[in-house]
Design a protein around this motif. Structure first.
Motif, short mmCIF file in Angstrom:
data_model
loop_
_atom_site.label_atom_id
_atom_site.label_comp_id
_atom_site.label_asym_id
_atom_site.label_seq_id
_atom_site.Cartn_x
_atom_site.Cartn_y
_atom_site.Cartn_z
N ALA A 1 0.82 -1.21 0.00
CA ALA A 1 0.00 0.00 0.00
C ALA A 1 0.85 1.26 0.00
CB ALA A 1 -0.93 0.00 1.21
N THR A 2 2.04 1.19 0.64
CA THR A 2 2.90 2.37 0.77
C THR A 2 4.02 2.40 -0.27
OG1 THR A 2 4.08 1.13 2.49
CG2 THR A 2 2.45 2.74 3.22
N LYS A 3 3.90 1.57 -1.30
CA LYS A 3 4.92 1.59 -2.36
C LYS A 3 4.94 2.93 -3.08
CE LYS A 3 6.37 -0.84 -6.57
NZ LYS A 3 6.06 -1.95 -7.50
N ALA A 4 3.76 3.52 -3.28
CA ALA A 4 3.67 4.75 -4.07
C ALA A 4 3.19 5.95 -3.28
CB ALA A 4 2.75 4.52 -5.28
N ILE A 5 2.66 5.74 -2.06
CA ILE A 5 2.17 6.87 -1.27
C ILE A 5 2.73 6.78 0.14
CG2 ILE A 5 0.02 7.07 -2.58
CD1 ILE A 5 -1.40 5.77 -0.19
N PRO A 6 2.91 7.90 0.82
CA PRO A 6 3.40 7.87 2.19
C PRO A 6 2.40 7.19 3.12
CG PRO A 6 3.51 10.10 1.28
CD PRO A 6 2.70 9.28 0.34
N LYS A 7 2.91 6.54 4.15
CA LYS A 7 2.04 5.89 5.14
C LYS A 7 1.05 6.89 5.72
CE LYS A 7 4.09 5.05 8.94
NZ LYS A 7 5.00 4.48 9.96
N GLU A 8 1.49 8.14 5.88
CA GLU A 8 0.63 9.16 6.50
C GLU A 8 -0.56 9.53 5.63
OE1 GLU A 8 4.32 8.74 8.29
OE2 GLU A 8 4.01 9.41 6.21
N MET A 9 -0.54 9.12 4.36
CA MET A 9 -1.66 9.39 3.47
C MET A 9 -2.66 8.24 3.43
SD MET A 9 -1.42 12.44 2.42
CE MET A 9 -2.75 12.36 1.21
N LEU A 10 -2.41 7.16 4.16
CA LEU A 10 -3.37 6.07 4.21
C LEU A 10 -4.65 6.58 4.90
CD1 LEU A 10 -1.13 3.06 5.27
CD2 LEU A 10 -1.99 3.59 2.99
N PRO A 11 -5.82 6.25 4.35
CA PRO A 11 -7.06 6.79 4.90
C PRO A 11 -7.57 6.02 6.11
CG PRO A 11 -7.55 5.50 2.96
CD PRO A 11 -6.05 5.51 3.09
N VAL A 12 -8.04 6.76 7.09
CA VAL A 12 -8.82 6.21 8.19
C VAL A 12 -10.21 6.82 8.05
CG1 VAL A 12 -9.16 6.18 10.69
CG2 VAL A 12 -6.88 5.80 9.73
N ALA A 13 -11.19 5.98 7.81
CA ALA A 13 -12.52 6.45 7.43
C ALA A 13 -12.40 7.32 6.18
CB ALA A 13 -13.21 7.17 8.59
N ASP A 14 -12.69 8.61 6.28
CA ASP A 14 -12.77 9.43 5.06
C ASP A 14 -11.64 10.43 4.89
OD1 ASP A 14 -13.50 10.97 7.20
OD2 ASP A 14 -15.29 11.83 6.28
N GLN A 15 -10.56 10.31 5.67
CA GLN A 15 -9.45 11.23 5.45
C GLN A 15 -8.13 10.59 5.88
OE1 GLN A 15 -10.78 14.67 7.74
NE2 GLN A 15 -9.53 14.08 9.48
N PRO A 16 -7.01 11.08 5.34
CA PRO A 16 -5.72 10.46 5.64
C PRO A 16 -5.24 10.77 7.06
CG PRO A 16 -5.41 12.35 4.20
CD PRO A 16 -6.89 12.15 4.31
N LEU A 17 -4.35 9.90 7.54
CA LEU A 17 -3.82 10.06 8.89
C LEU A 17 -3.26 11.45 9.13
CD1 LEU A 17 -1.95 6.67 9.38
CD2 LEU A 17 -3.72 7.59 10.89
N ILE A 18 -2.50 11.98 8.16
CA ILE A 18 -1.85 13.27 8.36
C ILE A 18 -2.87 14.38 8.53
CG2 ILE A 18 -1.61 13.76 5.89
CD1 ILE A 18 0.93 14.59 8.70
N GLN A 19 -4.05 14.23 7.93
CA GLN A 19 -5.08 15.25 8.06
C GLN A 19 -5.60 15.32 9.50
OE1 GLN A 19 -6.09 17.31 5.40
NE2 GLN A 19 -7.00 18.49 7.07
N TYR A 20 -5.78 14.16 10.12
CA TYR A 20 -6.20 14.16 11.53
C TYR A 20 -5.14 14.87 12.39
CZ TYR A 20 -9.76 10.59 10.47
OH TYR A 20 -10.85 9.89 9.98
#
Length: 290
Positions: free
Chosen positions: A22-41
């Protein structure tokens, strides 16, 4: 006297190998939890605490994605406006940070959390600042960092978020050597990084929220390695005990370790139930599978 906490450091240079592919192309912090990425929280929690300057310690690849997420997207906004999608337009606008509030710096080598914070020194070394690890997602009515800012206003110095862990897991965390404890706020006389269970001075661990006095850089500058051969932030904090106050806060909220698959799934369930427009359908679905 304490100064206002207006700056936060997000150490987000990691490769997220535990979440491949999942993190091959995107940062781990951009993985979504519900409807927004971790970094947004993490950013929202910092904003609730009064933060106005956001420093991302990252790498060139991750920077481009983070800049895209937090930057303006005129084409998307125009399309949403034309289609009358005002709710979606508001969501997009709320994720956009003014250019002057965002800073980036690079961590070229994975030398530990202390090294990541040291990489941000040019932006934050002139006073106290916050550090937030997006992996530690906290569900709380009042954001964890806001709770810590209130403690900092009372005591100054270094403030960390803490919670109890099983003794057999102390080797995974920075553990406080407690001096005084009123059940909510702890005064510590020492700090040990990843001690063996039999050597741990307590079971009170630091999780990924810090308010730090700029004097930690006097110790981070020495680049002394500690546990795991890395430059440990906890070692620098420990070295300032006696120079500045050091307190831990048992925050009001629930922490999800989104650096692990179990914690990530648990967070998606908890935040999904909280944020879903069809909460009853989701709850029924979950019940049918348990």
């Amino acid at each position: 006297m304490t100064t206002a906490i207006t700056k936060v450091v997000f150490p987000v240079a990691g490769l997220g190998t535990r979440f491949l592919p999942a993190t091959k192309a995107i940062p781990k912090e951009m993985l979504p939890v519900a409807d927004q990425p971790l970094i947004q929280y993490a950013v929202q929690e910092a904003q609730q605490a009064g933060i106005t300057e956001f420093i991302f310690v990252t790498n060139p690849t991750n920077r481009a994605i983070l800049e895209s997420h937090f930057g303006a997207n005129d084409a998307l906004e125009s399309m949403l406006l034309e289609r009358g999608k005002t709710a979606e337009l508001k969501i997009v606008a709320e994720t956009t940070l003014p250019e002057g509030q965002v800073k980036f710096c690079y961590q070229d080598e994975p030398l530990g959390l202390g090294h990541a914070v040291w990489c941000a020194r040019e932006f934050v070394s002139d006073g106290s600042f916050a550090v937030v690890l997006p992996d530690d997602l906290i569900m709380a009515k009042t954001g964890c960092l806001k709770q810590m800012v209130d403690v900092y206003a009372r005591f100054g110095g270094n403030v960390v978020a803490v919670e109890e862990v099983p003794r057999d897991l102390t080797s995974r965390y920075g553990i406080l050597d407690v001096d005084q404890d009123d059940g909510e706020i702890v005064s510590a006389k020492g700090l040990v990084e990843k001690p063996a269970p039999e050597d741990a001075p307590s079971t009170l661990s630091i999780i990924g929220r810090y308010i730090l006095d700029g004097r930690v850089f006097g110790h981070l500058d020495k680049k002394v390695t500690g546990a795991g051969g890395e430059i440990q932030l906890t070692d620098a904090i420990s070295a300032t005990i006696g120079e500045v106050p050091f307190h831990g806060l048992r925050f009001d909220g629930t922490r999800f370790d989104c650096g692990s698959m179990n914690g990530f799934v648990e967070a998606n369930v908890a935040f999904g139930l909280e944020r879903s427009h069809h909460e009853s359908d989701l709850r029924s679905y979950l019940k049918s599978h348990l």
